[in-house]
Design a protein around this motif. Structure first.
Motif, short mmCIF file in Angstrom:
data_model
loop_
_atom_site.label_atom_id
_atom_site.label_comp_id
_atom_site.label_asym_id
_atom_site.label_seq_id
_atom_site.Cartn_x
_atom_site.Cartn_y
_atom_site.Cartn_z
N ASN A 28 -72.85 -20.73 -34.36
CA ASN A 28 -74.08 -21.28 -34.94
C ASN A 28 -73.92 -21.54 -36.44
OD1 ASN A 28 -76.71 -22.27 -34.87
ND2 ASN A 28 -77.64 -20.25 -35.25
N TYR A 29 -72.77 -22.08 -36.80
CA TYR A 29 -72.50 -22.51 -38.18
C TYR A 29 -72.32 -24.03 -38.18
CZ TYR A 29 -71.63 -17.86 -40.21
OH TYR A 29 -71.76 -16.58 -40.67
N THR A 30 -72.25 -24.61 -39.37
CA THR A 30 -71.87 -26.01 -39.47
C THR A 30 -70.36 -26.11 -39.52
OG1 THR A 30 -71.89 -26.01 -41.90
CG2 THR A 30 -73.97 -26.54 -40.77
N GLN A 31 -69.82 -27.26 -39.10
CA GLN A 31 -68.38 -27.44 -39.13
C GLN A 31 -67.86 -27.37 -40.56
OE1 GLN A 31 -66.89 -30.85 -37.04
NE2 GLN A 31 -64.89 -30.78 -38.04
N SER A 32 -68.61 -27.95 -41.49
CA SER A 32 -68.17 -27.92 -42.89
C SER A 32 -68.15 -26.50 -43.43
CB SER A 32 -69.09 -28.81 -43.74
OG SER A 32 -70.43 -28.33 -43.70
N GLY A 33 -69.12 -25.68 -42.98
CA GLY A 33 -69.16 -24.28 -43.41
C GLY A 33 -67.94 -23.52 -42.93
N ILE A 34 -67.57 -23.75 -41.66
CA ILE A 34 -66.37 -23.11 -41.12
C ILE A 34 -65.13 -23.57 -41.88
CG2 ILE A 34 -64.88 -22.93 -39.09
CD1 ILE A 34 -67.39 -21.36 -38.68
N SER A 35 -65.04 -24.87 -42.13
CA SER A 35 -63.88 -25.42 -42.84
C SER A 35 -63.75 -24.84 -44.24
CB SER A 35 -64.00 -26.94 -42.90
OG SER A 35 -62.90 -27.51 -43.58
N GLN A 36 -64.89 -24.71 -44.94
CA GLN A 36 -64.86 -24.16 -46.29
C GLN A 36 -64.42 -22.70 -46.29
OE1 GLN A 36 -68.74 -24.82 -47.97
NE2 GLN A 36 -68.55 -27.07 -47.88
N MET A 37 -64.89 -21.92 -45.32
CA MET A 37 -64.51 -20.51 -45.28
C MET A 37 -63.04 -20.35 -44.96
SD MET A 37 -67.73 -18.33 -43.77
CE MET A 37 -68.47 -19.56 -42.73
N MET A 38 -62.50 -21.19 -44.08
CA MET A 38 -61.08 -21.10 -43.76
C MET A 38 -60.22 -21.55 -44.95
SD MET A 38 -60.82 -19.66 -40.86
CE MET A 38 -62.15 -18.68 -41.61
N THR A 39 -60.71 -22.53 -45.69
CA THR A 39 -60.01 -22.94 -46.91
C THR A 39 -60.01 -21.79 -47.92
OG1 THR A 39 -60.60 -25.26 -46.60
CG2 THR A 39 -59.99 -24.58 -48.83
N GLY A 40 -61.16 -21.10 -48.03
CA GLY A 40 -61.24 -19.96 -48.94
C GLY A 40 -60.31 -18.84 -48.52
N LEU A 41 -60.19 -18.61 -47.19
CA LEU A 41 -59.29 -17.56 -46.71
C LEU A 41 -57.84 -17.92 -47.02
CD1 LEU A 41 -58.90 -14.91 -45.19
CD2 LEU A 41 -58.94 -16.20 -43.04
N GLU A 42 -57.48 -19.19 -46.83
CA GLU A 42 -56.12 -19.62 -47.14
C GLU A 42 -55.83 -19.44 -48.63
OE1 GLU A 42 -55.14 -23.02 -43.77
OE2 GLU A 42 -56.27 -23.61 -45.58
N GLU A 43 -56.81 -19.73 -49.49
CA GLU A 43 -56.62 -19.55 -50.93
C GLU A 43 -56.47 -18.07 -51.27
OE1 GLU A 43 -59.97 -21.46 -52.65
OE2 GLU A 43 -59.19 -23.50 -52.37
N GLU A 44 -57.27 -17.23 -50.59
CA GLU A 44 -57.19 -15.78 -50.83
C GLU A 44 -55.82 -15.23 -50.47
OE1 GLU A 44 -58.85 -11.76 -48.67
OE2 GLU A 44 -60.19 -13.49 -48.77
N LEU A 45 -55.27 -15.68 -49.35
CA LEU A 45 -53.99 -15.16 -48.87
C LEU A 45 -52.81 -15.91 -49.46
CD1 LEU A 45 -54.95 -14.66 -45.10
CD2 LEU A 45 -54.86 -12.92 -46.89
#
Length: 358
Positions: A28-45
């Motif tokens: 129940n998220y937006t696709q853009s929201g999921i994409s942004q969080m995964m981009t943030g996770l990649e930046e974190e790691l």
């Protein structure tokens, strides 16, 4: 209000679905929201986790290497939440259950309704799999508990719920239909259709002990496919009464095996895991198995004393067992028997199971 997910949980959902859009829909998220969080996770790691493909995404080599660590972090968070709920003795939180298809079909709808009516703050997730998959999920902490046969419950807490007789299955009008019971050598005169390894270890074990080797013509993971091929006259199979209740169809008939054999189905937990929610499930299942006679029990009664049902554990026995890693004994008529090792037990009057050797 939707439950807030952290980036690790969302990462696992994307891995499961293979798509940002499907993960967004499931959570129940937006696709853009999921994409942004995964981009943030990649930046974190500091590594790229996903590569885009035609219809979604796939893990990169680095993402695959990090997957078990991220899964463990997500599991630890789930255990932390459950521990916090347990402190307050509240039956709420997430209950992840590994289930085989026959139990998912026959038992789980009632379980879901029971929790919705009595414990609405419990969210049930059902992962449908075979024995090997469910056992692995329990060990790795991907589910809180799972339905297994005792023969694969090594090194797990195992609480027996039902003895499920094995039976021979063939199309209507088959020569074996004239028999009241069937031996394995009789059955193995015909092409055999079986489940793939890992789906039914009880039957695999039984066949290994038979001196006559079967001619296996087809192997499927899905019970409905097996029944369809049997109905079409392409072979015979070995099944269980619970499976016949769930997936039996017009055009096939079953007969008990001679000598009689059964599997003992129960709920299994890792030895280090226990929660108020999973205890509630165990108590509910035990009380419902004790309170009502299932169709399979009625079939056994009509066939005489070939199969005697194991008495379900009382609620007090369950509470005692939850903190006890000793061997669990399924008893018949009050008489107790020594708990066996890994050997699968063919039974005429009792089925015995142990937590140390399924």
């Amino acid at each position: 209000m939707r439950e807030q997910k952290d980036r690790y949980e969302i990462f696992l959902k994307v891995c499961e679905t293979g798509s940002f859009s499907k993960a967004a829909e499931a959570l129940n998220y937006t696709q853009s929201g999921i994409s942004q969080m995964m981009t943030g996770l990649e930046e974190e790691l500091g590594v790229q986790l996903f590569a885009r493909i035609n219809r979604g995404v796939t893990l990169t080599d680095n993402g695959t290497r990090l997957l078990p660590y991220i899964r463990e972090l997500a599991n630890q968070k789930t255990r932390l939440r459950q521990a916090a709920f347990n402190i307050n003795h509240k039956v709420e939180g997430k209950l992840r259950v590994g289930s085989i298809s026959s139990i998912t079909t026959l038992w789980m709808p009632e379980v879901v309704h029971y929790f919705k009516e009595n414990y609405p703050k419990v969210k049930i997730e059902i992962l449908d799999g075979n024995y090997d998959e469910i056992r692995e999920w329990i060990i790795r902490g991907q589910v809180d508990c799972g339905f297994l046969s005792s023969i694969v419950a090594d090194d797990l807490k195992f609480y027996p719920l039902r003895d499920d007789p094995l039976c021979a299955v063939f199309p209507e009008g088959h020569p074996l239909a004239a028999h009241s019971s069937v031996t394995l050598p009789q059955l193995f005169q015909y092409p055999l259709i079986i489940e793939t390894p890992g789906c039914d270890n009880d039957i695999q074990h039984l066949m290994l002990k038979c001196p006559v080797k079967p001619n296996i013509s087809y192997s499927f993971r899905d019970d409905t496919l097996i029944m369809a091929f049997v109905r079409s006259g392409l072979g015979v199979t070995i099944s269980q009464e619970l499976v016949m209740q769930a997936f039996g169809c017009p055009g096939v008939v079953s007969r008990p095996l001679e000598p009689a054999c059964c599997r003992t189905l129960g709920l299994a937990f890792s030895k280090t895991a226990s929660s108020v929610v999973s205890q509630t499930l165990l108590e509910y299942l035990s009380s419902t198995r004790q309170r009502k006679e299932t169709p399979g029990d009625k079939i056994r009664t009509k066939r005489g004393e070939r199969y005697k049902s194991r008495s379900p554990l009382s609620q007090q026995q369950l509470l005692d067992l939850l903190g006890d890693d000793r061997l669990k004994i399924a008893h018949d008529g009050g008489e107790q028997f020594p708990a066996p090792s890994k050997d699968f037990l063919c039974c005429h009057s009792a089925c015995i199971s142990s937590t140390s050797g399924r």
